[in-house]
Design a protein around this motif. Structure first.
Motif, PDB file in Angstrom:
ATOM      1  N   ILE A  22       0.832  -1.208   0.000  1.00 21.80           N
ATOM      2  CA  ILE A  22       0.000   0.000   0.000  1.00 21.80           C
ATOM      3  C   ILE A  22       0.862   1.251   0.000  1.00 21.80           C
ATOM      4  O   ILE A  22       0.549   2.244  -0.679  1.00 21.80           O
ATOM      5  N   SER A  23       1.963   1.201   0.753  1.00 20.49           N
ATOM      6  CA  SER A  23       2.758   2.414   0.955  1.00 20.49           C
ATOM      7  C   SER A  23       3.517   2.838  -0.304  1.00 20.49           C
ATOM      8  O   SER A  23       3.675   4.039  -0.550  1.00 20.49           O
ATOM      9  N   PRO A  25       2.779   2.600  -3.739  1.00 20.56           N
ATOM     10  CA  PRO A  25       2.020   3.468  -4.657  1.00 20.56           C
ATOM     11  C   PRO A  25       1.572   4.772  -4.011  1.00 20.56           C
ATOM     12  O   PRO A  25       1.555   5.819  -4.675  1.00 20.56           O
ATOM     13  N   VAL A  26       1.195   4.713  -2.735  1.00 21.37           N
ATOM     14  CA  VAL A  26       0.809   5.953  -2.050  1.00 21.37           C
ATOM     15  C   VAL A  26       1.991   6.911  -2.003  1.00 21.37           C
ATOM     16  O   VAL A  26       1.845   8.123  -2.263  1.00 21.37           O
ATOM     17  N   TYR A  27       3.141   6.352  -1.680  1.00 20.15           N
ATOM     18  CA  TYR A  27       4.344   7.181  -1.628  1.00 20.15           C
ATOM     19  C   TYR A  27       4.647   7.794  -2.995  1.00 20.15           C
ATOM     20  O   TYR A  27       4.988   8.976  -3.107  1.00 20.15           O
ATOM     21  N   TYR A  28       4.468   6.993  -4.053  1.00 21.01           N
ATOM     22  CA  TYR A  28       4.731   7.476  -5.406  1.00 21.01           C
ATOM     23  C   TYR A  28       3.794   8.634  -5.762  1.00 21.01           C
ATOM     24  O   TYR A  28       4.237   9.690  -6.247  1.00 21.01           O
ATOM     25  N   PHE A  29       2.503   8.453  -5.534  1.00 22.64           N
ATOM     26  CA  PHE A  29       1.545   9.478  -5.920  1.00 22.64           C
ATOM     27  C   PHE A  29       1.679  10.734  -5.063  1.00 22.64           C
ATOM     28  O   PHE A  29       1.484  11.854  -5.550  1.00 22.64           O
ATOM     29  N   VAL A  30       2.025  10.563  -3.795  1.00 19.98           N
ATOM     30  CA  VAL A  30       2.217  11.743  -2.934  1.00 19.98           C
ATOM     31  C   VAL A  30       3.416  12.550  -3.412  1.00 19.98           C
ATOM     32  O   VAL A  30       3.344  13.790  -3.537  1.00 19.98           O
ATOM     33  N   LYS A  33       2.576  14.292  -6.602  1.00 19.97           N
ATOM     34  CA  LYS A  33       1.728  15.472  -6.358  1.00 19.97           C
ATOM     35  C   LYS A  33       2.552  16.639  -5.834  1.00 19.97           C
ATOM     36  O   LYS A  33       2.384  17.800  -6.276  1.00 19.97           O
TER      37      LYS A  33
END
Length: 428
Positions: A22-23, A25-30, A33
């Protein structure tokens, strides 16, 4: 079955893997952004700074046009032009996928584009700033890949460290378990547990010491009671048997008195057998049969069959014997002879008249089989005073003695029912 280490480690690893998946892809998109916001701020600052610098020059219209043309040449990411009368420009920020002359690669890339109006010498101008977004994405991907790599290293490190620590931490438990597996109550030897710096293991060891000591004491009390009771019963049983023999020798007994005396004699014989068997079991528990001989099991089995031939004839039992070759074993001859006799007597006692008793002897196993109608309750077999049939014959200790003699010699005893036959076996 799962061991305790895997039982505790697997949920932990599963949780870490889920968090990792989970972390990333979340890290990538954050990060992406944040990068987009930074690029947009950079383009807006570039527009403001460009307008301020041109306005500071106080250039005339011709000079300003020349400067702007020169600026557009040396700044490939920025383009400025004067707006036509009535033309309007809306402030826009977007991502474009296209190729430009100043980009050496032929393939199209992603760019972050800012289009906004600016004021130069009080007149409206069109301003466009383009910043490559492809490099930022490559940077974000590199950061995400590095993060994932270190996550894997951390995960593997946690797993290896956890296993290493678990082995050292659980070693006292494994030692305790090994000692418990090797513990034999009939030897009455206490177990010495190692002292550890783990509170739970010390508490477990204390509880086990107390439990083992109490069991040894109870076993010793029970054994002494059995030995004493069996020993003390021998004399009164012998006296009663002698009195009954004298009574039978008298010729003035009525038929009813004779029947009562015969019933007393049968009960006395059964009590004597039980007492003799209990003494035997006590001697086995006390390791009093330590003498080991080289025994020809084939000859000993034939001797037992010959000794019980009268019993076979009384029930008209058919004998069938299968033997691969003469078998020689090391063991106590008295106990092995008793084991064979009990197996044979059990087969004779529980075979119907005119039935069949068979023997199979190999280097690995002795099997005594007899005809029967239904399988026996295995949970009652090889236990003290268990009843295989309601006829009341026997002392209820025959099969238990067989199992104890087998255990004494480190053999295995068992039973199964197949095709209308009971099969009792001893595996060497």
């Amino acid at each position: 079955m799962k061991n305790l280490l895997n039982k505790t480690t697997r949920p932990f690893l599963a949780f870490v893997l889920v968090v990792l998946l989970i972390s990333v892809p979340v890290y990538y998109f954050v990060i992406e952004k944040i990068w987009v916001v930074e690029l947009d701020e950079h383009n807006q600052l570039a527009a403001q700074h460009t307008a301020e610098e041109f306005n500071k020059q106080n250039l005339s219209g011709l000079d300003l046009a020349e400067k702007i043309a020169f600026w557009n040449q040396i700044q490939p990411g920025i383009f400025i032009r004067k707006l036509a009368p009535g033309e309007k420009v809306e402030h826009r920020i977007f991502t474009a996928d296209r190729s430009f002359d100043f980009v050496p690669r032929q393939s199209s890339d992603n760019f972050r584009v800012l289009i906004t109006p600016i004021q130069l010498n009080g007149e409206p101008y069109y301003f466009r700033s383009i910043t490559s977004f492809e490099d930022s994405r490559e940077t974000v991907l590199a950061i995400a890949a590095i993060t994932f790599f270190f996550f894997i290293i951390i995960l593997a490190g946690i797993l290896l460290i956890n296993r290493a620590l678990s082995k050292s931490i659980w070693q006292p438990f494994k030692n305790t378990l090994a000692k418990l597996k090797a513990f034999q109550l009939n030897k009455q030897a206490t177990i010495s547990f190692e002292q550890t710096d783990i509170t739970e293991f010390n508490e477990l060891h204390a509880a086990l010491r107390s439990l083992i000591d109490s069991n040894i004491a109870a076993y010793q009390t029970q054994k002494e009671f059995t030995e004493n009771a069996s020993h003390e019963l021998q004399t009164p049983l012998a006296i009663i048997k002698n009195k009954l023999d004298i009574l039978f020798q008298q010729g003035d007994l009525s038929e009813k008195q004779y029947q009562l005396a015969e019933e007393m004699n049968m009960a006395l014989l059964r009590s004597t057998r039980i007492n003799r068997n209990l003494v035997l079991l006590a001697k086995i528990d006390n390791q009093q049969y330590q003498q080991a001989d080289q025994i020809n099991l084939s000859d000993l089995l034939q001797q037992s069959i010959n000794a019980l031939e009268e019993h076979f004839d009384q029930k008209q039992l058919r004998l069938q014997k299968t033997e691969t070759a003469p078998i020689t074993l090391t063991g106590n001859s008295i106990l092995i002879e008793l084991l064979l006799n009990n197996l044979l007597l059990n087969a004779i006692r529980h075979s119907p008249a005119g039935g069949r008793v068979s023997f199979s002897l190999t280097h690995q196993q002795l099997t005594v089989s007899n005809t029967g109608e239904a399988a026996l309750k295995e949970e009652l077999l090889f236990k003290r005073f268990s009843r295989l049939s309601p006829n009341g014959a026997g002392s209820g200790l025959g099969l238990y003695i067989i199992s104890e003699i087998a255990k004494f010699h480190h053999w295995e005893s068992g039973y199964h029912f197949n095709q209308g036959e009971h099969h009792f076996f001893v595996r060497f």
